[in-house]
Design an enzyme around this catalytic site. Structure first.
Site, PDB file in Angstrom:
ATOM      1  N   ASP A  80      20.419 -62.038  -0.806  1.00  0.00           N
ATOM      2  CA  ASP A  80      19.272 -61.828  -1.700  1.00  0.00           C
ATOM      3  C   ASP A  80      19.613 -62.496  -3.032  1.00  0.00           C
ATOM      4  OD1 ASP A  80      16.954 -60.788  -2.806  1.00  0.00           O
ATOM      5  OD2 ASP A  80      17.668 -58.752  -2.937  1.00  0.00           O
TER       6      ASP A  80
ATOM      7  N   ARG B 152      16.932 -49.319  10.984  1.00  0.00           N
ATOM      8  CA  ARG B 152      18.009 -50.216  11.407  1.00  0.00           C
ATOM      9  C   ARG B 152      17.932 -50.526  12.899  1.00  0.00           C
ATOM     10  NH1 ARG B 152      21.765 -50.932   7.262  1.00  0.00           N
ATOM     11  NH2 ARG B 152      22.198 -49.144   5.953  1.00  0.00           N
TER      12      ARG B 152
ATOM     13  N   PHE C 276      10.526 -57.370   0.985  1.00  0.00           N
ATOM     14  CA  PHE C 276      11.542 -56.452   1.497  1.00  0.00           C
ATOM     15  C   PHE C 276      11.368 -56.317   3.004  1.00  0.00           C
ATOM     16  CE2 PHE C 276      13.850 -52.547   2.268  1.00  0.00           C
ATOM     17  CZ  PHE C 276      14.981 -52.767   1.495  1.00  0.00           C
ATOM     18  N   VAL C 277      12.395 -56.661   3.745  1.00  0.00           N
ATOM     19  CA  VAL C 277      12.313 -56.651   5.205  1.00  0.00           C
ATOM     20  C   VAL C 277      13.265 -55.615   5.792  1.00  0.00           C
ATOM     21  CG1 VAL C 277      11.559 -59.048   5.380  1.00  0.00           C
ATOM     22  CG2 VAL C 277      14.002 -58.530   5.406  1.00  0.00           C
TER      23      VAL C 277
ATOM     24  N   LYS D 170      26.425 -51.912   6.647  1.00  0.00           N
ATOM     25  CA  LYS D 170      26.074 -51.638   8.034  1.00  0.00           C
ATOM     26  C   LYS D 170      25.066 -52.645   8.577  1.00  0.00           C
ATOM     27  CE  LYS D 170      25.767 -47.047   6.566  1.00  0.00           C
ATOM     28  NZ  LYS D 170      24.986 -45.796   6.537  1.00  0.00           N
ATOM     29  N   GLY D 171      24.454 -53.390   7.668  1.00  0.00           N
ATOM     30  CA  GLY D 171      23.294 -54.208   8.025  1.00  0.00           C
ATOM     31  C   GLY D 171      23.514 -55.247   9.104  1.00  0.00           C
TER      32      GLY D 171
ATOM     33  N   ASP E  25      17.773 -51.897   6.632  1.00  0.00           N
ATOM     34  CA  ASP E  25      17.197 -50.566   6.427  1.00  0.00           C
ATOM     35  C   ASP E  25      16.397 -50.469   5.141  1.00  0.00           C
ATOM     36  OD1 ASP E  25      19.524 -50.729   4.671  1.00  0.00           O
ATOM     37  OD2 ASP E  25      19.160 -48.607   4.287  1.00  0.00           O
TER      38      ASP E  25
ATOM     39  N   LYS F 225      16.909 -65.159   0.968  1.00  0.00           N
ATOM     40  CA  LYS F 225      15.729 -65.137   0.082  1.00  0.00           C
ATOM     41  C   LYS F 225      16.005 -66.092  -1.076  1.00  0.00           C
ATOM     42  CE  LYS F 225      14.401 -60.264   0.561  1.00  0.00           C
ATOM     43  NZ  LYS F 225      14.398 -58.971  -0.144  1.00  0.00           N
TER      44      LYS F 225
HETATM   45  P1  IMP Z   1      22.471 -59.276  -2.947  1.00  0.00           P
HETATM   46  O1  IMP Z   1      23.766 -58.863  -3.541  1.00  0.00           O
HETATM   47  O2  IMP Z   1      21.334 -59.191  -3.931  1.00  0.00           O
HETATM   48  O3  IMP Z   1      22.515 -60.636  -2.283  1.00  0.00           O
HETATM   49  O4  IMP Z   1      22.080 -58.170  -1.900  1.00  0.00           O
HETATM   50  C1  IMP Z   1      22.461 -58.231  -0.614  1.00  0.00           C
HETATM   51  C2  IMP Z   1      22.313 -56.895   0.058  1.00  0.00           C
HETATM   52  O5  IMP Z   1      21.133 -56.173  -0.372  1.00  0.00           O
HETATM   53  C3  IMP Z   1      22.137 -57.134   1.532  1.00  0.00           C
HETATM   54  O6  IMP Z   1      23.383 -57.173   2.173  1.00  0.00           O
HETATM   55  C4  IMP Z   1      21.267 -55.969   1.958  1.00  0.00           C
HETATM   56  O7  IMP Z   1      22.110 -54.884   2.279  1.00  0.00           O
HETATM   57  C5  IMP Z   1      20.449 -55.628   0.740  1.00  0.00           C
HETATM   58  N1  IMP Z   1      19.106 -56.243   0.829  1.00  0.00           N
HETATM   59  C6  IMP Z   1      18.626 -57.269   0.105  1.00  0.00           C
HETATM   60  N2  IMP Z   1      17.363 -57.570   0.439  1.00  0.00           N
HETATM   61  C7  IMP Z   1      17.027 -56.709   1.430  1.00  0.00           C
HETATM   62  C8  IMP Z   1      15.826 -56.526   2.231  1.00  0.00           C
HETATM   63  O8  IMP Z   1      14.804 -57.227   2.108  1.00  0.00           O
HETATM   64  N3  IMP Z   1      15.870 -55.525   3.142  1.00  0.00           N
HETATM   65  C9  IMP Z   1      16.975 -54.731   3.328  1.00  0.00           C
HETATM   66  N4  IMP Z   1      18.104 -54.886   2.628  1.00  0.00           N
HETATM   67  C10 IMP Z   1      18.132 -55.857   1.670  1.00  0.00           C
HETATM   68 MG    MG Z   2      24.248 -56.166   3.675  1.00  0.00          MG
END
Ligand code: IMP
Ligand code: MG
Length: 176
Positions: free
Chosen positions: A103, A165, A152-153, A43-44, A159, A131
């Site tokens: 991330d 959100r 963490f943002v 949903k982000g 969210d 990140k």
């Molecule tokens: P990844 O698989 O570790 O790259 O994670 C990506 C997903 O984790 C993103 O699409 C977000 O939904 C969630 N996420 C990662 N970091 C944050 C953050 O700082 N705030 C909120 N959601 C995050």
């Molecule tokens: Mg996401």
């Protein structure tokens, strides 16, 4: 307390709007004459997607995909499931994935590999945030809004346990 009052501002609504406008202009130049599908990751990306799509003056289509990591951990496991799939095939289409944040990169790795099996003409990624300190698999970031430190943002679609959100800026949760 109002959700916005619980946050320290990292990127204001004005800063985000200015960056989204720049990204839209670049995408518009790059995809001129191509059949573009904007693919928002739920949903982000819902606010980023709605603003970015309005900053691209091309005859594009929009679609969404719902992804979730298995488990409730804040750390991405890399084991991802599709909770809601695309509404249409993307074969021979130019797909631009619109994501809130990369991330570790594991979620995007899964999605990009999955999309490749559907034979699109091309797949690129537009992420609002990255990140770099957390990367575990290198993902080509074709369009990037902002790089951030390992914090963490929330807000502007992002969210913490489904909260924040709807906050119009990106921030970090105040302590104590
Ligand atoms: P990844 O698989 O570790 O790259 O994670 C990506 C997903 O984790 C993103 O699409 C977000 O939904 C969630 N996420 C990662 N970091 C944050 C953050 O700082 N705030 C909120 N959601 C995050
Ligand atoms: Mg996401």
């Amino acid at each position: 307390m109002k959700p916005s009052k619980e946050l320290d501002v990292l990127f204001s609504a004005e800063q985000i709007a200015a960056r989204v406008k720049q990204l839209g202009e670049k995408i518009e130049r790059d995809y001129d004459d191509k059949e573009l599908v904007l693919l928002g990751v739920l949903k982000g990306s819902f606010l980023f997607m709605s603003d970015l799509s309005r900053a691209i003056d091309l005859p594009l289509q929009v679609d969404f995909i719902g992804l979730s990591s298995y488990g409730e951990a804040t750390e991405s496991s890399g084991v991802v499931k599709i909770t809601s799939d695309l509404s249409r095939p993307i074969e021979h289409k130019h797909v631009l994935v619109v994501e809130d944040i990369v991330d570790t990169g594991l979620t995007m790795r899964y999605l990009l590999d999955n999309l490749a099996t559907r034979h699109p003409a091309s797949v690129k990624l537009c992420t609002l945030l990255n990140k770099p300190s957390r990367v575990r698999t290198r993902i080509p970031l074709d369009y990037l809004g902002f790089e951030i430190e390992d914090r963490f943002v929330v807000g502007y679609g992002l969210d913490a346990a489904e909260k924040y959100r709807n906050v119009p800026f990106i921030g970090t949760i105040k302590r104590g």
